[in-house]
Design a protein around this motif. Structure first.
Motif, PDB file in Angstrom:
ATOM      1  N   SER A 169      63.798  27.934 -20.116  1.00 60.80           N
ATOM      2  CA  SER A 169      64.501  28.842 -21.035  1.00 60.80           C
ATOM      3  C   SER A 169      63.511  29.636 -21.875  1.00 60.80           C
ATOM      4  O   SER A 169      63.724  30.826 -22.150  1.00 60.80           O
ATOM      5  N   ALA A 170      62.424  28.987 -22.299  1.00 60.70           N
ATOM      6  CA  ALA A 170      61.387  29.690 -23.049  1.00 60.70           C
ATOM      7  C   ALA A 170      60.683  30.717 -22.174  1.00 60.70           C
ATOM      8  O   ALA A 170      60.333  31.813 -22.631  1.00 60.70           O
ATOM      9  N   ARG A 171      60.499  30.385 -20.918  1.00 62.53           N
ATOM     10  CA  ARG A 171      59.817  31.309 -20.006  1.00 62.53           C
ATOM     11  C   ARG A 171      60.649  32.568 -19.777  1.00 62.53           C
ATOM     12  O   ARG A 171      60.122  33.681 -19.846  1.00 62.53           O
ATOM     13  N   ILE A 172      61.961  32.401 -19.520  1.00 59.99           N
ATOM     14  CA  ILE A 172      62.779  33.594 -19.299  1.00 59.99           C
ATOM     15  C   ILE A 172      62.940  34.375 -20.603  1.00 59.99           C
ATOM     16  O   ILE A 172      63.085  35.607 -20.578  1.00 59.99           O
ATOM     17  N   SER A 173      62.850  33.703 -21.727  1.00 59.82           N
ATOM     18  CA  SER A 173      62.980  34.386 -23.019  1.00 59.82           C
ATOM     19  C   SER A 173      61.760  35.229 -23.358  1.00 59.82           C
ATOM     20  O   SER A 173      61.838  36.132 -24.197  1.00 59.82           O
TER      21      SER A 173
ATOM     22  N   VAL B 245      55.124  35.672 -26.654  1.00 60.68           N
ATOM     23  CA  VAL B 245      56.086  35.878 -27.735  1.00 60.68           C
ATOM     24  C   VAL B 245      55.747  37.163 -28.481  1.00 60.68           C
ATOM     25  O   VAL B 245      54.591  37.410 -28.824  1.00 60.68           O
ATOM     26  N   ASN B 246      56.779  37.997 -28.703  1.00 56.78           N
ATOM     27  CA  ASN B 246      56.587  39.214 -29.490  1.00 56.78           C
ATOM     28  C   ASN B 246      57.866  39.520 -30.251  1.00 56.78           C
ATOM     29  O   ASN B 246      58.825  38.738 -30.212  1.00 56.78           O
ATOM     30  N   ALA B 247      57.899  40.649 -30.907  1.00 53.85           N
ATOM     31  CA  ALA B 247      59.038  40.983 -31.762  1.00 53.85           C
ATOM     32  C   ALA B 247      60.334  41.155 -30.973  1.00 53.85           C
ATOM     33  O   ALA B 247      61.421  41.107 -31.559  1.00 53.85           O
ATOM     34  N   ASP B 248      60.242  41.355 -29.660  1.00 51.62           N
ATOM     35  CA  ASP B 248      61.431  41.535 -28.830  1.00 51.62           C
ATOM     36  C   ASP B 248      61.943  40.232 -28.221  1.00 51.62           C
ATOM     37  O   ASP B 248      62.949  40.230 -27.502  1.00 51.62           O
ATOM     38  N   THR B 249      61.261  39.128 -28.494  1.00 47.10           N
ATOM     39  CA  THR B 249      61.736  37.835 -28.003  1.00 47.10           C
ATOM     40  C   THR B 249      63.078  37.515 -28.655  1.00 47.10           C
ATOM     41  O   THR B 249      63.252  37.756 -29.857  1.00 47.10           O
TER      42      THR B 249
END
Length: 280
Positions: free
Chosen positions: A158-162, A208-212
């Motif tokens: 789930s973290a990977r697709i996010s 991870v960035n602002a669009d995550t």
């Protein structure tokens, strides 16, 4: 007359259950990308410890659909855990789907490829989210309110697709792949494998960035994988992404929703409150 009416109700309920059990989407209509083995149903292992059904040898990834009595217009793709070796399909799949149904969410339990097929699993979840969005009208959901929820290795997925949703992991199959694979929200319960960076920092793959998407994280201090939730929460905070982290002292790992564990007794109400705005 009353007997006939009761019989009709019983038959209707039975048909609903049967239809739900059979409401399965095969996510790859043709060849499965990168898969060399023929398609076949997943195999349950002989290990049923603690009443957990463990599936392995998944070559034909599927989504099983669980529909709520009163849909709230939002949906969740569920990624069961199992170390990328097996899928704890009832503990972290079906039981979670039924709980989400009580909150109004349409739930889709994903059988992603195992064992040891992490790239294939990423392809499966990316395709799954796109398929759900492409069928939003049929399932009475808003395509902008499709999230993901995962446990352990499913939390890793789930973290990977996010964080990797914008990178196509497979060649376009059909019109469903025109949809974005970005989840609207992510729920990670006792996630694993998120701290594979140097000195147990965030796994480098996870950008991870602002669009995550906004994220809810839950873990415990006595969980061997507990650091994963901590480093992910820190990365999200640094990127100014809305994040909610709950970290209990005790509970361990692999408890799902089952009663009698302090963590299992705690996280569902917290997650339900956090999820509530997506069902409005």
């Amino acid at each position: 007359m009353r007997t006939i009416r009761l019989l009709v109700i019983v038959l209707a309920l039975g048909m609903h259950t049967f239809a739900q059990d059979k409401d399965i989407i095969h996510i790859w209509p043709g060849d499965v990308p990168g898969e060399t083995a023929p398609k076949h149903p997943a195999h349950p292992t002989s290990d049923t410890t603690h009443g957990v059904v463990r599936l392995t040898d998944v070559t034909d990834p599927t989504l099983q659909v669980f529909r709520p009595a009163r849909p709230n217009g939002a949906a969740v793709v569920i990624c069961p855990g199992g170390g990328y070796k097996i899928l704890a399909i009832n503990l972290e799949g079906y039981e979670i789907a039924k709980w989400l149904n009580t909150l109004g969410f349409t739930a889709f339990v994903l059988q992603y490829r195992v064992p040891d097929k992490e790239q294939g699993a990423l392809q499966d979840v990316q395709r799954a989210i796109r398929l759900v969005k492409s069928r939003a009208a049929a399932y009475r959901i808003n395509p902008d309110k499709v999230g993901v929820l995962g446990f352990s290795a499913g939390g890793s997925l789930s973290a990977r697709i996010s964080t990797l949703y914008a990178t196509d992991s497979y060649p376009r199959v059909d019109a469903a792949d025109d949809q974005s694979a970005k989840p609207a929200f992510s729920v990670l319960i006792y996630p694993a494998y998120l701290d594979k960076g140097e000195h147990r920092t965030l796994t480098p793959e996870l950008k991870v960035n602002a669009d995550t998407p906004p994220m809810f994280l839950f873990a415990t201090a006595d969980d061997f994988y507990g650091n994963s939730a901590l480093v992910m929460a820190g990365a999200l905070r640094d990127a100014k992404v809305p994040v909610e982290l709950h970290f209990l002292s005790y509970g361990g790992h692999g408890y799902g929703l089952r009663k009698g564990n302090p963590a299992a007794d705690t996280w569902p109400s917290l997650a339900a409150k956090w999820l509530a705005p997506y069902g409005r």
